[in-house]
Design a protein around this motif. Structure first.
Motif, PDB file in Angstrom:
ATOM      1  N   PRO A  35      -8.866  15.764  29.995  1.00 56.13           N
ATOM      2  CA  PRO A  35      -8.242  16.924  29.333  1.00 56.13           C
ATOM      3  C   PRO A  35      -8.884  17.233  27.984  1.00 56.13           C
ATOM      4  O   PRO A  35      -9.248  16.332  27.240  1.00 56.13           O
ATOM      5  CB  PRO A  35      -6.787  16.486  29.139  1.00 56.13           C
ATOM      6  CG  PRO A  35      -6.575  15.362  30.079  1.00 56.13           C
ATOM      7  CD  PRO A  35      -7.906  14.688  30.239  1.00 56.13           C
ATOM      8  N   ARG A  36      -9.025  18.517  27.690  1.00 53.76           N
ATOM      9  CA  ARG A  36      -9.538  18.974  26.395  1.00 53.76           C
ATOM     10  C   ARG A  36      -8.359  19.519  25.602  1.00 53.76           C
ATOM     11  O   ARG A  36      -7.981  20.676  25.735  1.00 53.76           O
ATOM     12  CB  ARG A  36     -10.565  20.091  26.575  1.00 53.76           C
ATOM     13  CG  ARG A  36     -11.721  19.805  27.501  1.00 53.76           C
ATOM     14  CD  ARG A  36     -12.689  18.828  26.887  1.00 53.76           C
ATOM     15  NE  ARG A  36     -14.029  18.882  27.427  1.00 53.76           N
ATOM     16  CZ  ARG A  36     -14.407  18.416  28.595  1.00 53.76           C
ATOM     17  NH1 ARG A  36     -13.527  17.912  29.419  1.00 53.76           N
ATOM     18  NH2 ARG A  36     -15.668  18.467  28.981  1.00 53.76           N
ATOM     19  N   LEU A  37      -7.751  18.698  24.767  1.00 54.63           N
ATOM     20  CA  LEU A  37      -6.537  19.096  24.065  1.00 54.63           C
ATOM     21  C   LEU A  37      -6.768  19.633  22.664  1.00 54.63           C
ATOM     22  O   LEU A  37      -5.885  20.257  22.089  1.00 54.63           O
ATOM     23  CB  LEU A  37      -5.560  17.913  24.022  1.00 54.63           C
ATOM     24  CG  LEU A  37      -5.095  17.424  25.390  1.00 54.63           C
ATOM     25  CD1 LEU A  37      -4.199  16.204  25.245  1.00 54.63           C
ATOM     26  CD2 LEU A  37      -4.388  18.521  26.153  1.00 54.63           C
ATOM     27  N   ARG A  38      -7.935  19.353  22.078  1.00 56.58           N
ATOM     28  CA  ARG A  38      -8.256  19.842  20.735  1.00 56.58           C
ATOM     29  C   ARG A  38      -7.153  19.504  19.738  1.00 56.58           C
ATOM     30  O   ARG A  38      -6.762  20.314  18.898  1.00 56.58           O
ATOM     31  CB  ARG A  38      -8.506  21.342  20.753  1.00 56.58           C
ATOM     32  CG  ARG A  38      -9.644  21.780  21.620  1.00 56.58           C
ATOM     33  CD  ARG A  38      -9.859  23.293  21.689  1.00 56.58           C
ATOM     34  NE  ARG A  38      -9.650  23.980  20.445  1.00 56.58           N
ATOM     35  CZ  ARG A  38      -8.629  24.804  20.219  1.00 56.58           C
ATOM     36  NH1 ARG A  38      -7.744  25.046  21.141  1.00 56.58           N
ATOM     37  NH2 ARG A  38      -8.502  25.409  19.051  1.00 56.58           N
ATOM     38  N   ALA A  39      -6.618  18.318  19.799  1.00 58.59           N
ATOM     39  CA  ALA A  39      -5.439  17.916  19.044  1.00 58.59           C
ATOM     40  C   ALA A  39      -5.576  18.062  17.530  1.00 58.59           C
ATOM     41  O   ALA A  39      -4.597  18.371  16.853  1.00 58.59           O
ATOM     42  CB  ALA A  39      -5.064  16.477  19.397  1.00 58.59           C
TER      43      ALA A  39
END
Length: 174
Positions: free
Chosen positions: A93-97
């Motif tokens: 997953p690419r969540l860019r948190a």
């Protein structure tokens, strides 16, 4: 009013509709590349399992004779491992948190932004917002993610094919 539709509510509505259609298409492309990467990871894992099985006592790779055969085998194994890592990166997953909390007040399309909003504040934001700039930003971010995933899958498949060819060559040479 300009020809580009600035200040034209009908043109703005059409642009927003188009943006949502593009959003759906990019989302679908991302889902497809994730499915392809899952399949690639399955193949790469199976190849690794076969190599391990063929490395047991009495099998073809139990004790490869000669430096060239060992080099081909190990190079192929490393290439297949690299392929598997690349495929795993595609489905990660690419969540860019790190940026979500600061971006949240100006965005309402991505669930990562929405979790930092309050329901009443979000409702008010949706009532007064111009959705096109928000959608446009989201499309750019999604497209970069989709491009990266497709490129990683492409590299995974090339690395897998190369590694498999080396392993087969090692088996033939053994």
């Amino acid at each position: 009013m300009s020809a580009r539709g600035v200040g034209n509510p009908e043109a703005e509505e059409k642009a927003v509709d188009t943006a949502w259609r593009v959003h759906a298409a990019v989302g679908e492309w991302t889902a497809r590349v994730d499915a392809k990467a899952s399949f690639a990871l399955t193949l790469e894992s199976a190849a690794g399992a076969v190599i391990i099985a063929l490395s047991g006592n009495g099998n073809i790779f139990a004790g490869p004779h000669g430096r060239v055969v060992r080099c081909l085998l190990w190079s192929g194994c490393v290439s297949i491992l690299v392929a598997a890592v690349l495929a795993a990166l595609v489905v990660a997953p690419r969540l860019r948190a790190s940026a979500l909390r600061t971006e949240a007040p100006d965005n309402f399309v991505y669930f990562g932004h929405l979790m930092h909003r309050e329901a009443e504040e979000l409702a008010e934001s949706l009532r007064r917002a111009q959705p096109l700039p928000v959608l446009s930003r989201q499309l750019v971010v999604m497209s970069r993610i989709a491009w990266t995933k497709h490129r990683q899958l492409q590299l995974s498949l090339v690395s897998f094919a190369f590694g498999l060819a080396l392993v087969v060559l090692a088996a033939v040479s053994a």
